[in-house]
Design a protein around this motif. Structure first.
Motif, PDB file in Angstrom:
ATOM      1  N   ALA A  22      58.476   9.340  35.645  1.00  0.00           N
ATOM      2  CA  ALA A  22      59.604   9.674  36.520  1.00  0.00           C
ATOM      3  C   ALA A  22      59.185   9.645  37.984  1.00  0.00           C
ATOM      4  O   ALA A  22      59.921   9.132  38.833  1.00  0.00           O
ATOM      5  N   VAL A  23      58.000  10.174  38.297  1.00  0.00           N
ATOM      6  CA  VAL A  23      57.511  10.172  39.676  1.00  0.00           C
ATOM      7  C   VAL A  23      57.311   8.744  40.176  1.00  0.00           C
ATOM      8  O   VAL A  23      57.742   8.396  41.277  1.00  0.00           O
ATOM      9  N   ARG A  24      56.675   7.900  39.360  1.00  0.00           N
ATOM     10  CA  ARG A  24      56.457   6.499  39.765  1.00  0.00           C
ATOM     11  C   ARG A  24      57.778   5.783  40.039  1.00  0.00           C
ATOM     12  O   ARG A  24      57.932   5.086  41.042  1.00  0.00           O
ATOM     13  N   ILE A  25      58.740   5.975  39.166  1.00  0.00           N
ATOM     14  CA  ILE A  25      60.033   5.313  39.331  1.00  0.00           C
ATOM     15  C   ILE A  25      60.772   5.873  40.552  1.00  0.00           C
ATOM     16  O   ILE A  25      61.386   5.124  41.317  1.00  0.00           O
ATOM     17  N   ALA A  26      60.706   7.172  40.765  1.00  0.00           N
ATOM     18  CA  ALA A  26      61.387   7.789  41.906  1.00  0.00           C
ATOM     19  C   ALA A  26      60.819   7.278  43.231  1.00  0.00           C
ATOM     20  O   ALA A  26      61.570   6.994  44.166  1.00  0.00           O
ATOM     21  N   ILE A  27      59.497   7.145  43.309  1.00  0.00           N
ATOM     22  CA  ILE A  27      58.878   6.623  44.534  1.00  0.00           C
ATOM     23  C   ILE A  27      59.311   5.184  44.771  1.00  0.00           C
ATOM     24  O   ILE A  27      59.687   4.806  45.884  1.00  0.00           O
ATOM     25  N   SER A  28      59.311   4.378  43.716  1.00  0.00           N
ATOM     26  CA  SER A  28      59.730   2.985  43.840  1.00  0.00           C
ATOM     27  C   SER A  28      61.201   2.875  44.238  1.00  0.00           C
ATOM     28  O   SER A  28      61.560   2.118  45.149  1.00  0.00           O
ATOM     29  N   LYS A  29      62.051   3.658  43.590  1.00  0.00           N
ATOM     30  CA  LYS A  29      63.488   3.654  43.872  1.00  0.00           C
ATOM     31  C   LYS A  29      63.761   4.073  45.317  1.00  0.00           C
ATOM     32  O   LYS A  29      64.548   3.442  46.025  1.00  0.00           O
ATOM     33  N   THR A  30      63.077   5.123  45.771  1.00  0.00           N
ATOM     34  CA  THR A  30      63.257   5.602  47.138  1.00  0.00           C
ATOM     35  C   THR A  30      62.772   4.571  48.147  1.00  0.00           C
ATOM     36  O   THR A  30      63.430   4.324  49.157  1.00  0.00           O
ATOM     37  N   GLY A  31      61.637   3.945  47.868  1.00  0.00           N
ATOM     38  CA  GLY A  31      61.123   2.901  48.750  1.00  0.00           C
ATOM     39  C   GLY A  31      62.092   1.740  48.888  1.00  0.00           C
ATOM     40  O   GLY A  31      62.294   1.216  49.985  1.00  0.00           O
ATOM     41  N   GLN A  32      62.717   1.347  47.785  1.00  0.00           N
ATOM     42  CA  GLN A  32      63.695   0.258  47.827  1.00  0.00           C
ATOM     43  C   GLN A  32      64.907   0.635  48.661  1.00  0.00           C
ATOM     44  O   GLN A  32      65.455  -0.193  49.381  1.00  0.00           O
ATOM     45  N   MET A  33      65.345   1.890  48.569  1.00  0.00           N
ATOM     46  CA  MET A  33      66.518   2.324  49.330  1.00  0.00           C
ATOM     47  C   MET A  33      66.213   2.417  50.825  1.00  0.00           C
ATOM     48  O   MET A  33      67.084   2.170  51.651  1.00  0.00           O
ATOM     49  N   LEU A  34      64.979   2.776  51.173  1.00  0.00           N
ATOM     50  CA  LEU A  34      64.618   2.936  52.578  1.00  0.00           C
ATOM     51  C   LEU A  34      64.254   1.615  53.261  1.00  0.00           C
ATOM     52  O   LEU A  34      64.446   1.475  54.466  1.00  0.00           O
ATOM     53  N   ASN A  35      63.719   0.677  52.508  1.00  0.00           N
ATOM     54  CA  ASN A  35      63.281  -0.583  53.110  1.00  0.00           C
ATOM     55  C   ASN A  35      64.423  -1.563  53.227  1.00  0.00           C
ATOM     56  O   ASN A  35      65.324  -1.549  52.408  1.00  0.00           O
ATOM     57  N   PRO A  36      64.438  -2.439  54.203  1.00  0.00           N
ATOM     58  CA  PRO A  36      63.459  -2.615  55.275  1.00  0.00           C
ATOM     59  C   PRO A  36      63.744  -1.751  56.497  1.00  0.00           C
ATOM     60  O   PRO A  36      62.927  -1.648  57.386  1.00  0.00           O
TER      61      PRO A  36
END
Length: 145
Positions: A22-36
């Motif tokens: 869950a932590v790995r997916i949450a970090i990835s999901k958040t990164g996608q929403m914030l980038n670029p």
């Protein structure tokens, strides 16, 4: 004044079996929403503690769904007060993380000499851009902006 703001986010994650997943997916999901747009926001796992002070995993999993605590760190430049920096960071992050609860955890004032500690790593043609997309301050332009 320049400030570093830490915002806690409660990120929902679906179809997971373990808190670590869950932590790995949450970090990835958040990164996608914030980038670029906000690629300069640092994403770290949040911390959770029991009332007795025992450290816990930053994710709660139930029925293959999880709620993950993440800490998002952002530097905000040219603000009047720490409260202003908190509002700016919360607004900028909140615009990209729709329907995710946010809470400002900490706001600290950055000293002028801490900005200069990163410069030796930058090459001369990098153009050193700050988190808001503008180049380093030109000292000949007045300094106390």
């Amino acid at each position: 004044m320049d400030c570093r703001v830490v915002v806690e986010a409660a990120v929902p994650v679906y179809d997971v079996e373990t808190p670590e997943e869950a932590v790995r997916i949450a970090i990835s999901k958040t990164g996608q929403m914030l980038n670029p747009d906000l690629n300069y926001v640092e994403i770290e796992t949040g911390s959770r503690r029991t009332p007795s002070g025992e450290e816990r995993v930053p994710a709660f999993v139930a029925a293959d769904e999880a709620l993950v605590a993440l800490e998002l760190q952002m530097d905000v430049f040219n603000v009047d007060r720490t409260e202003h920096a908190s509002r700016v960071a919360r607004k900028e992050i909140g615009q990209r993380l729709r329907n995710i609860p946010l809470k400002v955890l900490d706001t600290e004032i950055l000293e002028d000499d801490t900005a200069g500690t990163d410069e030796p790593d930058a090459s001369p043609d990098d153009g050193a851009v700050d988190g808001n997309g503008s180049t380093d301050r030109d000292e000949s332009a007045g300094g106390n902006g």
